[in-house]
Write an enzyme that holds these catalytic residues in place. Structure first.
Site, PDB file in Angstrom:
ATOM      1  N   CYS A 243       0.804  -1.225   0.000  1.00  0.00           N
ATOM      2  CA  CYS A 243       0.000   0.000   0.000  1.00  0.00           C
ATOM      3  C   CYS A 243       0.838   1.277   0.000  1.00  0.00           C
ATOM      4  O   CYS A 243       0.294   2.367  -0.204  1.00  0.00           O
ATOM      5  CB  CYS A 243      -0.916   0.006   1.216  1.00  0.00           C
ATOM      6  SG  CYS A 243      -2.098  -1.370   1.242  1.00  0.00           S
ATOM      7  N   HIS A 322      12.663   0.874   4.838  1.00  0.00           N
ATOM      8  CA  HIS A 322      12.418  -0.539   4.501  1.00  0.00           C
ATOM      9  C   HIS A 322      12.994  -1.418   5.605  1.00  0.00           C
ATOM     10  O   HIS A 322      14.173  -1.335   5.913  1.00  0.00           O
ATOM     11  CB  HIS A 322      13.082  -0.881   3.167  1.00  0.00           C
ATOM     12  CG  HIS A 322      12.484  -2.062   2.475  1.00  0.00           C
ATOM     13  ND1 HIS A 322      12.288  -3.278   3.096  1.00  0.00           N
ATOM     14  CD2 HIS A 322      12.033  -2.213   1.198  1.00  0.00           C
ATOM     15  CE1 HIS A 322      11.748  -4.121   2.249  1.00  0.00           C
ATOM     16  NE2 HIS A 322      11.582  -3.512   1.086  1.00  0.00           N
ATOM     17  N   HIS A 406      -1.330  19.801   7.060  1.00  0.00           N
ATOM     18  CA  HIS A 406      -2.252  18.741   6.666  1.00  0.00           C
ATOM     19  C   HIS A 406      -1.548  17.385   6.695  1.00  0.00           C
ATOM     20  O   HIS A 406      -0.359  17.285   6.375  1.00  0.00           O
ATOM     21  CB  HIS A 406      -2.809  18.999   5.265  1.00  0.00           C
ATOM     22  CG  HIS A 406      -3.425  20.354   5.105  1.00  0.00           C
ATOM     23  ND1 HIS A 406      -4.651  20.689   5.633  1.00  0.00           N
ATOM     24  CD2 HIS A 406      -2.968  21.479   4.477  1.00  0.00           C
ATOM     25  CE1 HIS A 406      -4.927  21.942   5.335  1.00  0.00           C
ATOM     26  NE2 HIS A 406      -3.925  22.448   4.646  1.00  0.00           N
ATOM     27  N   HIS A 410      -2.315   6.961   5.344  1.00  0.00           N
ATOM     28  CA  HIS A 410      -2.890   5.852   4.577  1.00  0.00           C
ATOM     29  C   HIS A 410      -4.085   5.258   5.311  1.00  0.00           C
ATOM     30  O   HIS A 410      -3.981   4.850   6.473  1.00  0.00           O
ATOM     31  CB  HIS A 410      -1.833   4.782   4.341  1.00  0.00           C
ATOM     32  CG  HIS A 410      -2.380   3.489   3.849  1.00  0.00           C
ATOM     33  ND1 HIS A 410      -3.218   3.400   2.764  1.00  0.00           N
ATOM     34  CD2 HIS A 410      -2.221   2.210   4.314  1.00  0.00           C
ATOM     35  CE1 HIS A 410      -3.547   2.131   2.569  1.00  0.00           C
ATOM     36  NE2 HIS A 410      -2.954   1.400   3.491  1.00  0.00           N
ATOM     37  N   HIS A 439     -14.099   5.791   5.491  1.00  0.00           N
ATOM     38  CA  HIS A 439     -15.551   5.619   5.580  1.00  0.00           C
ATOM     39  C   HIS A 439     -16.194   5.606   4.200  1.00  0.00           C
ATOM     40  O   HIS A 439     -17.050   4.780   3.907  1.00  0.00           O
ATOM     41  CB  HIS A 439     -16.146   6.745   6.424  1.00  0.00           C
ATOM     42  CG  HIS A 439     -17.635   6.668   6.576  1.00  0.00           C
ATOM     43  ND1 HIS A 439     -18.505   7.260   5.676  1.00  0.00           N
ATOM     44  CD2 HIS A 439     -18.411   6.052   7.512  1.00  0.00           C
ATOM     45  CE1 HIS A 439     -19.761   7.026   6.057  1.00  0.00           C
ATOM     46  NE2 HIS A 439     -19.723   6.302   7.163  1.00  0.00           N
ATOM     47  N   ASN A 443     -10.344   0.962   2.148  1.00  0.00           N
ATOM     48  CA  ASN A 443      -8.898   0.921   1.919  1.00  0.00           C
ATOM     49  C   ASN A 443      -8.660   0.714   0.426  1.00  0.00           C
ATOM     50  O   ASN A 443      -8.820  -0.387  -0.090  1.00  0.00           O
ATOM     51  CB  ASN A 443      -8.266  -0.211   2.732  1.00  0.00           C
ATOM     52  CG  ASN A 443      -6.757  -0.303   2.552  1.00  0.00           C
ATOM     53  OD1 ASN A 443      -6.184   0.346   1.685  1.00  0.00           O
ATOM     54  ND2 ASN A 443      -6.112  -1.122   3.369  1.00  0.00           N
TER      55      ASN A 443
END
Length: 511
Positions: A243, A322, A406, A410, A439, A443
């Site tokens: 993702c 990573h 802001h 994710h 909502h 995802n």
């Protein structure tokens, strides 16, 4: 005895007074601490200006006392040192030339778009559970598990699943998966090209990321074929990167734009559900069924200086972390087969702990790049104290609200958003875009951070100079951050995914 009885059973005034005496000092202490910290931040941030102020005053006083004779003597002195002046000027010009030629060129985000599926693909919870029951692949325990996950997930009634998943039984095939990919990618790209008026021949770089669906020819080749992009385009197809691959794709496009002048890069981020639905009963592999939904984004980047005037943002930083060298981190999001041979993605119970550790590493690198010097000093001092004097001292958590206006976290799930809100000490408004995206759209994997940015724009909150932190987690395990700066007061693009529903948000969530 009677006095104690009066204080407990009287009109309550004594009890209220006791509570006030306890709460008021704590409140005053928190207020005082807040103002002390603000004063400290202002002092450190303006320390250089405060130090230079006396020097400026002295120079001004001396300049006011200079008469024409002093200026004439200075001119005579310069005439006798002409060689030195020419040498210094040459060195200065050479240095400025080297700086201008070697500094990284700015990367502009001209515009972006997010795919909005048709209403027929909406999947309310009742329909989801009904179809799951009708497939006959899930036992009662698995069905109840999915129902509970959906109740607590933060997903609403208007998320989307691909066409194949609306059939009973689902029509799982390569053709259906290609159809889903085409609908999402082409839907986002059509809007992007319409809104920006960019021509196919002007696109020099194409980067596509999709973790679980990698056909031959590739997804990037499908786009080249659809839009007849030029033959020497530099195209890349990123698979299996989870993702957070959207930020990786932006980083790759940035590197390409730094090498190849005067061109555009298009970044397409999506995920494919059709062939990656899990039809087994292993609990750890059922969670993605409940959370992942259809979505995708397309982003147009430019290194052309003339595009600054029409661009929305400028890319400031990309920081990638990573932890694949650690076995637990490597396997915490893992595609595999269960005992019956059915393929799915398994989520480890240690996922949130690993995500937290990866986040700490990421912000340790990001912090010095974005935080004001006042926060960096506090962070460094607490590390020194912890190292030298007391190992039990909690590390200071920098206030990233001083660095960003802001946050686009994710929308991987409610737990992810809750954890970052707590660890980064954010307010509900800072995570509003993430919660509302989860909502409304669920995802959507690597594209979720773009739905969140579109939400902020649709609310009219993006002002010139505002900084945005996009942060995403992915399998591997990875945590990647992208920082953008708004070049103007940003208005939502035409056909924004929030265009027809932004007035309904934010909604009150009950778990």
């Amino acid at each position: 005895m009677d006095g104690a009885g009066d204080s407990r059973h009287g009109d309550g005034s004594v009890g209220v007074q006791i509570r006030q005496t306890r709460i008021l000092p704590d409140f005053l202490q928190s207020v005082n601490l807040k103002y002390v910290k603000l004063g400290y931040h202002y002092l450190i941030s303006n320390l250089l200006a405060l130090c230079l102020l006396p020097l400026a005053v002295v120079i001004s006083v001396e300049a006011s006392q200079t008469d024409p004779e002093d200026l004439r003597q200075l001119w005579i002195h310069l005439q006798y040192n002409l060689v030195s002046i020419i040498a210094c000027s040459a060195v200065l010009v050479f240095g400025l030339t080297v700086y201008v030629m070697t500094r990284p060129r700015p990367i502009y985000l001209v515009d972006f778009s997010c795919y909005l599926p048709p209403d027929r693909l909406k999947v309310p919870v009742s329909r989801f559970m009904n179809h799951s029951t009708l497939t006959g692949d899930f036992d009662e325990s698995s069905l109840e598990f999915q129902r509970k996950i959906l109740e607590r997930s933060g997903l609403g009634e208007d998320t989307y699943l691909p066409e194949a998943m609306h059939h009973v039984p689902p029509t799982i095939s390569m053709a259906a998966a290609r159809e889903e990919a085409e609908q999402v990618m082409f839907g986002a790209l059509d809007k992007l090209f319409t809104n920006t008026n960019v021509k196919a021949k002007d696109i020099g770089v194409l980067v596509v990321n999709c973790s679980l669906f990698n056909p031959t020819p590739s997804l990037s080749a499908m786009i080249v074929n659809k839009y007849k992009l030029r033959g020497n385009i530099r195209s890349y197809n990123l698979g299996g990167m989870g993702c957070s691959a959207g930020v990786i794709a932006v980083d790759l496009a940035k590197d390409m734009l730094l090498v190849h002048r005067n061109t555009y890069a298009v970044v397409v981020s999506t995920e494919n559900i059709t062939q990656n639905w899990y039809f087994g009963n292993k609990k750890a592999m059922l969670i993605p069924n409940c959370l992942f939904r259809v979505g995708g984004s397309a982003v147009l980047l430019s290194n052309k200086s003339r595009d600054k005037r029409r661009s929305k943002y400028m890319l400031s930083h990309v920081v990638r972390t990573h932890r694949g060298a650690d076995d637990k981190a490597f396997r915490c999001v893992y595609q595999e087969q269960d005992d019956t041979g059915r393929t799915g993605v398994s989520l480890s119970k240690e996922l949130m702990a690993i995500a937290g550790e990866t986040l700490k590493t990421n912000i340790t690198t990001l912090g010095p790049l974005v935080l004001p010097i006042s926060e960096q000093i506090l962070f460094f001092l607490t590390l020194v104290v912890k190292k030298l004097f007391n190992g039990k001292v909690k590390p200071y958590i920098p206030d990233f609200k001083l660095a960003f206006e802001h946050f686009c976290i994710h929308a991987g799930g409610r737990a992810v958003i809750d954890e970052l809100e707590k660890n980064l000490q954010l307010s509900p408004v800072h995570v509003e875009a993430s919660r509302m995206t989860l909502h409304r759209f669920g995802n959507t994997s690597s594209s979720s951070i773009w739905y969140e940015l579109a939400y902020i724009e649709a609310k009219g909150r993006m002002r010139r100079g505002n900084r945005v932190w996009q942060i995403a987690f992915g399998s591997g395990f990875k945590c990647n951050s992208a920082v953008w700066e708004a070049l103007r007061n940003v208005k939502p693009s035409k056909d924004s995914p929030w265009e027809d529903c932004i007035d309904k948000y934010p909604v009150t969530l009950s778990y």
